[in-house]
Design an enzyme around this catalytic site. Structure first.
Site, short mmCIF file in Angstrom:
data_model
loop_
_atom_site.label_atom_id
_atom_site.label_comp_id
_atom_site.label_asym_id
_atom_site.label_seq_id
_atom_site.Cartn_x
_atom_site.Cartn_y
_atom_site.Cartn_z
N ARG A 225 0.86 -1.19 0.00
CA ARG A 225 0.00 0.00 0.00
C ARG A 225 0.89 1.23 0.00
O ARG A 225 1.99 1.22 0.57
CB ARG A 225 -0.90 0.03 1.25
N HIS A 273 -1.93 0.95 -9.71
CA HIS A 273 -2.53 -0.08 -8.83
C HIS A 273 -3.12 -1.24 -9.68
O HIS A 273 -4.32 -1.50 -9.63
CB HIS A 273 -3.61 0.54 -7.93
P1 NAP Z 1 -1.36 -11.99 4.01
O1 NAP Z 1 -1.53 -13.35 3.48
O2 NAP Z 1 -2.21 -11.55 5.15
O3 NAP Z 1 0.18 -11.84 4.42
C1 NAP Z 1 0.66 -10.74 5.11
C2 NAP Z 1 2.12 -10.97 5.46
O4 NAP Z 1 2.64 -9.79 6.07
C3 NAP Z 1 2.32 -12.10 6.48
O5 NAP Z 1 3.46 -12.85 6.18
C4 NAP Z 1 2.52 -11.34 7.79
O6 NAP Z 1 3.32 -12.01 8.75
C5 NAP Z 1 3.25 -10.11 7.31
N1 NAP Z 1 3.11 -9.00 8.26
C6 NAP Z 1 1.99 -8.38 8.66
N2 NAP Z 1 2.27 -7.44 9.58
C7 NAP Z 1 3.61 -7.48 9.77
C8 NAP Z 1 4.51 -6.79 10.62
N3 NAP Z 1 4.08 -5.85 11.46
N4 NAP Z 1 5.80 -7.10 10.55
C9 NAP Z 1 6.26 -8.07 9.71
N5 NAP Z 1 5.45 -8.79 8.89
C10 NAP Z 1 4.14 -8.48 8.91
O7 NAP Z 1 -1.56 -10.89 2.87
P2 NAP Z 1 -1.43 -11.09 1.29
O8 NAP Z 1 -2.62 -11.78 0.75
O9 NAP Z 1 -0.10 -11.67 1.01
O10 NAP Z 1 -1.51 -9.56 0.80
C11 NAP Z 1 -0.57 -8.60 1.23
C12 NAP Z 1 -1.01 -7.21 0.81
O11 NAP Z 1 -0.81 -7.03 -0.59
C13 NAP Z 1 -2.46 -6.87 0.98
O12 NAP Z 1 -2.79 -6.57 2.34
C14 NAP Z 1 -2.61 -5.66 0.10
O13 NAP Z 1 -2.31 -4.48 0.82
C15 NAP Z 1 -1.55 -5.88 -0.97
N6 NAP Z 1 -2.13 -6.12 -2.31
C16 NAP Z 1 -1.80 -5.28 -3.32
C17 NAP Z 1 -2.30 -5.50 -4.58
C18 NAP Z 1 -1.93 -4.62 -5.75
O14 NAP Z 1 -2.52 -4.74 -6.81
N7 NAP Z 1 -0.95 -3.77 -5.60
C19 NAP Z 1 -3.16 -6.59 -4.82
C20 NAP Z 1 -3.47 -7.41 -3.77
C21 NAP Z 1 -2.96 -7.17 -2.51
P3 NAP Z 1 2.82 -13.40 9.41
O15 NAP Z 1 2.92 -14.42 8.30
O16 NAP Z 1 3.80 -13.66 10.48
O17 NAP Z 1 1.42 -13.18 9.88
C1 GLV Z 2 -5.73 -4.87 -4.15
O1 GLV Z 2 -5.04 -3.96 -3.86
C2 GLV Z 2 -6.16 -5.88 -3.22
O2 GLV Z 2 -6.03 -5.68 -2.00
O3 GLV Z 2 -6.65 -6.92 -3.69
#
Ligand code: NAP
Ligand code: GLV
Length: 310
Positions: A225, A273
């Site tokens: 983000r 994005h």
């Molecule tokens: P997820 O499965 O919830 O994974 C989040 C990861 O971040 C986990 O490994 C978690 O650690 C780690 N984390 C969270 N807080 C932390 C902290 N304070 N210190 C260190 N590590 C931390 O999420 P995801 O599905 O991979 O998605 C991640 C993010 O990508 C979304 O929240 C969104 O903001 C972004 N996103 C962007 C797009 C785009 O188009 N640009 C699209 C989709 C998503 P643990 O494993 O230890 O819990």
């Molecule tokens: C996009 O940013 C998502 O969170 O899926």
């Protein structure tokens, strides 16, 4: 009692999902915002941004589904405890993110930005080229998307490390965790990929102090983000040539203002994005699966841990 789902979002996606539900769960009623005859009947809201006043307008709401992987836009802290928050675990989002991160890391590794800038000046110059095995990529966030990206990068031959909140053990990925290991993780990272969720703990995590821990000449890819990065600090470190490139897909304010410094900066590549877009078919299946689980009193996949905020 019949289950009632309210959808708010793009029309095409709504129609696709409405048909999917009609075919698979015909006893579930699908409504498209703002057309709801009896607001008291709504059990579930599916949206990116909820309608204003949704908590008062839909007093019997039980589940809030994000159509995206992230939930920060739902303002998790403000959602009452009795409403369950569920994020989108769409294999299509994961695939898209793996593609985008692989492409971005390769673009940095193969000097694409430099060659594009040189093209504009008809400049023929061959830059030194390392092998992927000599380049260390560090992924912040080893969740659903971070792990997918790590696999893609390992397949390309990069050295991959990751940083998460809780400790992990992964074959082929060097794992770091917690604040106490953040500096060590950054110090050994040539290309940093931010794939963290936005929470109180991660807002502004990429600032002058942390970005300075990266080795001179490192690059940053932000697909988490916009608010993960302190913009001024990033630009300063790029201008001072401590950092080489930044590929940025997410911004504190979207769309990015037309006069924002990022647009014209020669070391920054902006995308609007688009790293990973929710796919109607695979995300529809994920939503359908979760509603079926809810109806069978089973835990839904992607349920958000409120105390963590993701
Ligand atoms: P997820 O499965 O919830 O994974 C989040 C990861 O971040 C986990 O490994 C978690 O650690 C780690 N984390 C969270 N807080 C932390 C902290 N304070 N210190 C260190 N590590 C931390 O999420 P995801 O599905 O991979 O998605 C991640 C993010 O990508 C979304 O929240 C969104 O903001 C972004 N996103 C962007 C797009 C785009 O188009 N640009 C699209 C989709 C998503 P643990 O494993 O230890 O819990
Ligand atoms: C996009 O940013 C998502 O969170 O899926």
């Amino acid at each position: 009692m019949a289950l009632n789902i309210l959808y708010r979002g793009p029309e095409e996606r709504g129609q696709y999902w409405q048909t999917l539900f009609a075919q698979n769960l015909p006893h579930v009623n699908w409504h498209t915002w703002p057309n709801v005859a009896d607001k008291d009947t709504i059990d579930m809201l599916v949206c990116w941004i909820p309608p204003r006043e949704y908590q008062q307008d839909y007093p019997n709401l039980k589940v809030l589904f994000s159509v995206g992987a992230g939930v920060d836009q739902l303002k998790v802290n403000e959602v009452p405890e009795h409403i369950q928050i569920v994020r989108m675990l769409d294999p299509g989002i994961q695939q898209g993110m793996t593609e985008f991160v692989s492409m971005s890391v390769l673009n940095i590794h193969r000097n694409t930005l430099a060659y594009v800038n040189m093209n504009k000046q008809a400049q023929w110059q061959q830059l030194p080229q390392k092998r992927t095995a000599e380049v260390r990529v560090g992924i912040m966030g080893l969740g659903n998307l971070g792990l997918g990206a790590a696999t893609g990068l390992l397949n390309l031959g990069f050295k991959v490390a990751g940083w998460s909140k809780t400790a992990k053990q992964l074959s082929a990925v060097e794992c770091y965790s917690g604040q106490e290991q953040l500096t060590a993780f950054l110090q050994q990272t040539d290309i940093l990929v931010c794939l963290l969720p936005l929470t109180d703990e991660t807002r502004g995590i990429l600032n002058h102090r942390t970005l300075s821990c990266l080795p001179k000449g490192a690059s940053v890819i932000n697909v988490g983000r916009g608010e993960h990065i302190v913009e001024q600090d990033l630009v300063e470190l790029l201008d001072q040539e401590h950092l080489r490139y930044a590929i940025l897909d997410v911004f504190a304010k979207e769309p990015l203002d037309i006069d924002h410094v990022y647009w014209q900066h020669p070391q920054i590549w902006v995308t609007p994005h688009v790293a990973a877009i929710t796919q109607n078919d695979s995300a529809g299946q994920a939503l359908l699966g979760n509603v079926q689980r809810y109806l069978n009193n089973q835990a839904m996949l992607g349920a958000v841990e409120r105390t963590l905020g993701y």
